[in-house]
Design a protein around this motif. Structure first.
Motif, short mmCIF file in Angstrom:
data_model
loop_
_atom_site.label_atom_id
_atom_site.label_comp_id
_atom_site.label_asym_id
_atom_site.label_seq_id
_atom_site.Cartn_x
_atom_site.Cartn_y
_atom_site.Cartn_z
N SER A 153 -10.70 -27.78 -39.25
CA SER A 153 -12.54 -27.78 -39.57
C SER A 153 -12.61 -28.97 -38.51
CB SER A 153 -12.58 -28.26 -40.93
OG SER A 153 -14.37 -28.61 -40.86
N ASP A 154 -14.53 -28.70 -37.60
CA ASP A 154 -15.15 -30.02 -36.84
C ASP A 154 -15.59 -30.96 -37.87
OD1 ASP A 154 -17.38 -28.72 -38.09
OD2 ASP A 154 -17.72 -27.59 -35.86
N TYR A 155 -15.19 -30.81 -39.13
CA TYR A 155 -16.41 -32.21 -40.27
C TYR A 155 -14.79 -32.79 -40.59
CZ TYR A 155 -18.76 -34.08 -43.56
OH TYR A 155 -19.79 -35.34 -43.88
N PRO A 156 -15.10 -34.32 -40.23
CA PRO A 156 -14.18 -34.95 -40.90
C PRO A 156 -13.32 -35.47 -42.23
CG PRO A 156 -15.74 -36.21 -40.30
CD PRO A 156 -16.11 -34.95 -40.36
N ILE A 157 -13.04 -33.61 -42.98
CA ILE A 157 -12.25 -34.01 -44.42
C ILE A 157 -11.93 -35.12 -44.53
CG2 ILE A 157 -13.16 -31.39 -44.58
CD1 ILE A 157 -10.56 -31.40 -44.37
N THR A 174 -9.23 -17.18 -48.50
CA THR A 174 -10.16 -17.05 -47.67
C THR A 174 -9.93 -18.44 -46.64
OG1 THR A 174 -11.95 -16.51 -50.12
CG2 THR A 174 -13.11 -18.24 -47.41
N VAL A 175 -10.14 -18.35 -45.89
CA VAL A 175 -10.15 -18.56 -44.78
C VAL A 175 -11.15 -18.92 -43.55
CG1 VAL A 175 -9.74 -18.43 -41.89
CG2 VAL A 175 -8.71 -17.34 -43.73
N PHE A 176 -12.11 -20.01 -43.60
CA PHE A 176 -12.78 -21.05 -43.52
C PHE A 176 -12.97 -21.47 -41.64
CE2 PHE A 176 -14.27 -24.43 -46.74
CZ PHE A 176 -15.02 -22.61 -47.50
N HIS A 177 -14.56 -20.85 -41.46
CA HIS A 177 -14.83 -20.97 -39.69
C HIS A 177 -14.94 -22.31 -39.24
CE1 HIS A 177 -16.74 -20.60 -36.68
NE2 HIS A 177 -17.22 -19.54 -36.18
N ARG A 178 -14.26 -23.10 -38.16
CA ARG A 178 -14.34 -24.45 -37.95
C ARG A 178 -15.71 -25.05 -38.72
NH1 ARG A 178 -14.44 -26.42 -33.24
NH2 ARG A 178 -12.92 -27.84 -33.92
N SER A 179 -16.99 -24.76 -37.88
CA SER A 179 -18.23 -25.32 -38.35
C SER A 179 -18.72 -24.82 -39.77
CB SER A 179 -18.94 -24.65 -37.69
OG SER A 179 -19.21 -23.38 -37.37
N THR A 180 -17.81 -24.40 -40.84
CA THR A 180 -18.22 -24.18 -41.90
C THR A 180 -18.51 -25.06 -43.16
OG1 THR A 180 -17.35 -21.35 -42.35
CG2 THR A 180 -18.12 -23.08 -45.01
N ILE A 231 1.94 -15.69 -49.90
CA ILE A 231 1.19 -14.72 -48.80
C ILE A 231 0.24 -15.29 -47.32
CG2 ILE A 231 0.62 -12.22 -48.03
CD1 ILE A 231 2.08 -11.60 -50.10
N VAL A 232 -0.63 -16.17 -48.64
CA VAL A 232 -1.94 -16.47 -48.04
C VAL A 232 -2.46 -17.99 -47.66
CG1 VAL A 232 -3.02 -14.47 -48.28
CG2 VAL A 232 -3.00 -16.46 -49.87
N ILE A 233 -1.64 -18.68 -48.23
CA ILE A 233 -2.13 -19.30 -48.36
C ILE A 233 -1.68 -20.64 -47.50
CG2 ILE A 233 0.05 -21.23 -49.18
CD1 ILE A 233 -2.98 -22.16 -50.53
N ASN A 234 -1.15 -20.59 -46.63
CA ASN A 234 -0.66 -21.56 -45.13
C ASN A 234 -2.16 -20.92 -44.61
OD1 ASN A 234 1.20 -23.06 -43.19
ND2 ASN A 234 1.17 -21.37 -42.20
N LYS A 235 -2.60 -19.57 -44.37
CA LYS A 235 -3.46 -19.78 -43.37
C LYS A 235 -4.36 -20.50 -44.11
CE LYS A 235 -5.11 -15.60 -40.56
NZ LYS A 235 -5.98 -14.34 -40.64
N THR A 236 -5.16 -20.10 -44.88
CA THR A 236 -6.12 -20.84 -45.29
C THR A 236 -6.18 -22.58 -45.01
OG1 THR A 236 -6.37 -19.37 -47.58
CG2 THR A 236 -7.13 -21.53 -47.49
N ILE A 237 -4.94 -23.09 -45.74
CA ILE A 237 -4.82 -24.74 -45.18
C ILE A 237 -4.95 -24.75 -44.31
CG2 ILE A 237 -3.46 -26.97 -46.05
CD1 ILE A 237 -2.38 -25.53 -47.89
N GLU A 238 -4.54 -24.26 -42.82
CA GLU A 238 -4.42 -24.72 -41.49
C GLU A 238 -5.48 -24.54 -41.51
OE1 GLU A 238 -2.51 -24.83 -39.29
OE2 GLU A 238 -1.15 -25.73 -40.33
#
Length: 383
Positions: A55-59, A120-126, A43-50
């Motif tokens: 993210s604004d960090y080059p992971i 869980t959903v991260f903010h872009r700058s997290t 139910i949630v995995i797609n939104k988490t990975i997206e």
């Protein structure tokens, strides 16, 4: 409350450390691996990975470690991210979250390990804000700022109040005192070398993130709190699921305290030994005795003791001011504070029940399993 309030404000006024790290170390860009342990998260995995991908960090990579899911979780990951070079799926037999995280760390390329729960959903700058602290070689772990992403009823609203007051006061204060006892696995960053050197996650503890945090502190590394590293997670929406989650948390913390009782007693970290642990024990004692406290309070009202009115007034005013400051520091909407008095009355009885249940289970030696909660998909935070 006043001691925590003092150090929380002190933390807020440390711009050199908490707000300008990126400016001070613009060249610091370590490799980062994000670990996403999953088990039946369709139910949630797609939104988490997206959210991680934005993210604004080059992971460097995202390792999704599947713990033997029996639903369509792995199919969704393979279908949507099978061609994405950043996302790598690791499948294994069901053996628990700690094992999943350890497998992820052993396979990780990154110098810094970021962990996130599947709801869980991260903010872009997290990730950027989490990673920036590791420019200090003495930092072993960083805790992010967890928020409730599914405020859909009274219970989740009360949890929102708890999260805000806890993160924006206690975490700030404990950061200054260098005695943060829990770096939550849903929003955290760890120096890979440190985790490897102290023996990875342990399998015998439910609160695996708290246990690892204590070992990092006892190894004389710093544990920091970054309020700008924001995440939104799915909190329990029913009383039954809330009780289930909090019993696991309470039982896990008791396990950590018992397992490390000798290490804590002989720790060189004096604020951990003389402030953080006593503060935690005081909270447990307060929850355990709250029904008795109310009986004494009502008896005092009947007897007409004037001092009890003054004490109650002082307590609730102080508590409200602390909560107000916590919401202010977090730049949160103040409207939920209208519920603060009712939340404090009802919520502490829920926590009293949870604490008594966890303590009695610990004394009886009852085994407590992970009891994973079913996801609702009601995390409304927009990526």
């Amino acid at each position: 409350m006043l001691i925590i309030f003092y150090f929380a404000i002190k933390h807020y006024r440390r711009p050199q450390i908490t707000h300008n790290l990126n400016n001070n170390y613009p060249e610091y860009k370590p490799t980062v691996t994000v670990l996403v342990p999953i088990y039946n998260e369709a139910i949630v995995i797609n939104k988490t990975i997206e959210a991680i991908l934005q993210s604004d960090y080059p992971i460097t990579e995202i390792l999704v470690i599947d713990d033997g899911s029996t639903d369509a979780t792995t199919d969704i990951v393979q279908k949507n991210y099978g061609n994405n070079k950043l996302v790598k799926l690791i499948s294994k037999k069901n053996s628990g979250k700690s094992n999943s995280l350890n497998i992820g760390i052993k396979n990780a390329i990154g110098e810094i390990i970021v962990t996130i729960d599947a709801d869980t959903v991260f903010h872009r700058s997290t990730i950027t804000h989490l990673v920036s602290h590791f420019s200090d070689p003495d930092v072993g772990a960083v805790s992010g700022n967890c928020k409730v992403g599914n405020i859909i009823n009274q219970l989740t609203l009360w949890q929102h109040i708890e999260f805000v007051t806890s993160n924006n006061l206690e975490k700030r204060a404990f950061d200054v005192l260098q005695c943060i006892t829990v770096v939550p696995g849903s929003n955290s960053a760890w120096r890979k070398r440190v985790v490897q050197n102290i023996g990875y996650y342990h399998y015998d503890i439910l609160a695996e993130d708290a246990e690892l945090t204590i070992r990092i502190l006892n190894a004389d590394y710093k544990v920091m709190y970054e309020d700008r590293a924001i995440s939104y997670e799915e909190s329990p929406e029913t009383f039954k699921s809330f009780i289930k989650q909090r019993v696991r948390w309470s039982y896990g913390i008791l396990q950590v305290a018992w397992k490390h009782r000798w290490n804590i007693a002989h720790s060189s970290n004096k604020t951990l030994k003389y402030f953080a642990i006593p503060s935690m024990l005081f909270s447990y004692l307060l929850f355990l005795t709250s029904p008795l406290i109310d009986v004494i309070f009502i008896a005092s009202l009947i007897e007409g003791t004037k001092s009890i009115y003054l004490f109650a007034l002082l307590f609730y005013v102080t508590d409200f001011l602390n909560s107000f400051v916590a919401f202010k520091l977090g730049k949160e909407n103040m409207k939920p504070l209208l519920w603060i008095f009712i939340q404090r009355q009802v919520y502490r009885y829920l926590l009293a029940y949870v604490t008594w249940k966890a303590v009695l289970m610990a004394l009886k030696g009852v085994h407590v399993g992970w009891n994973k909660l079913n996801r609702s998909g009601n995390n409304v935070h927009k990526i």
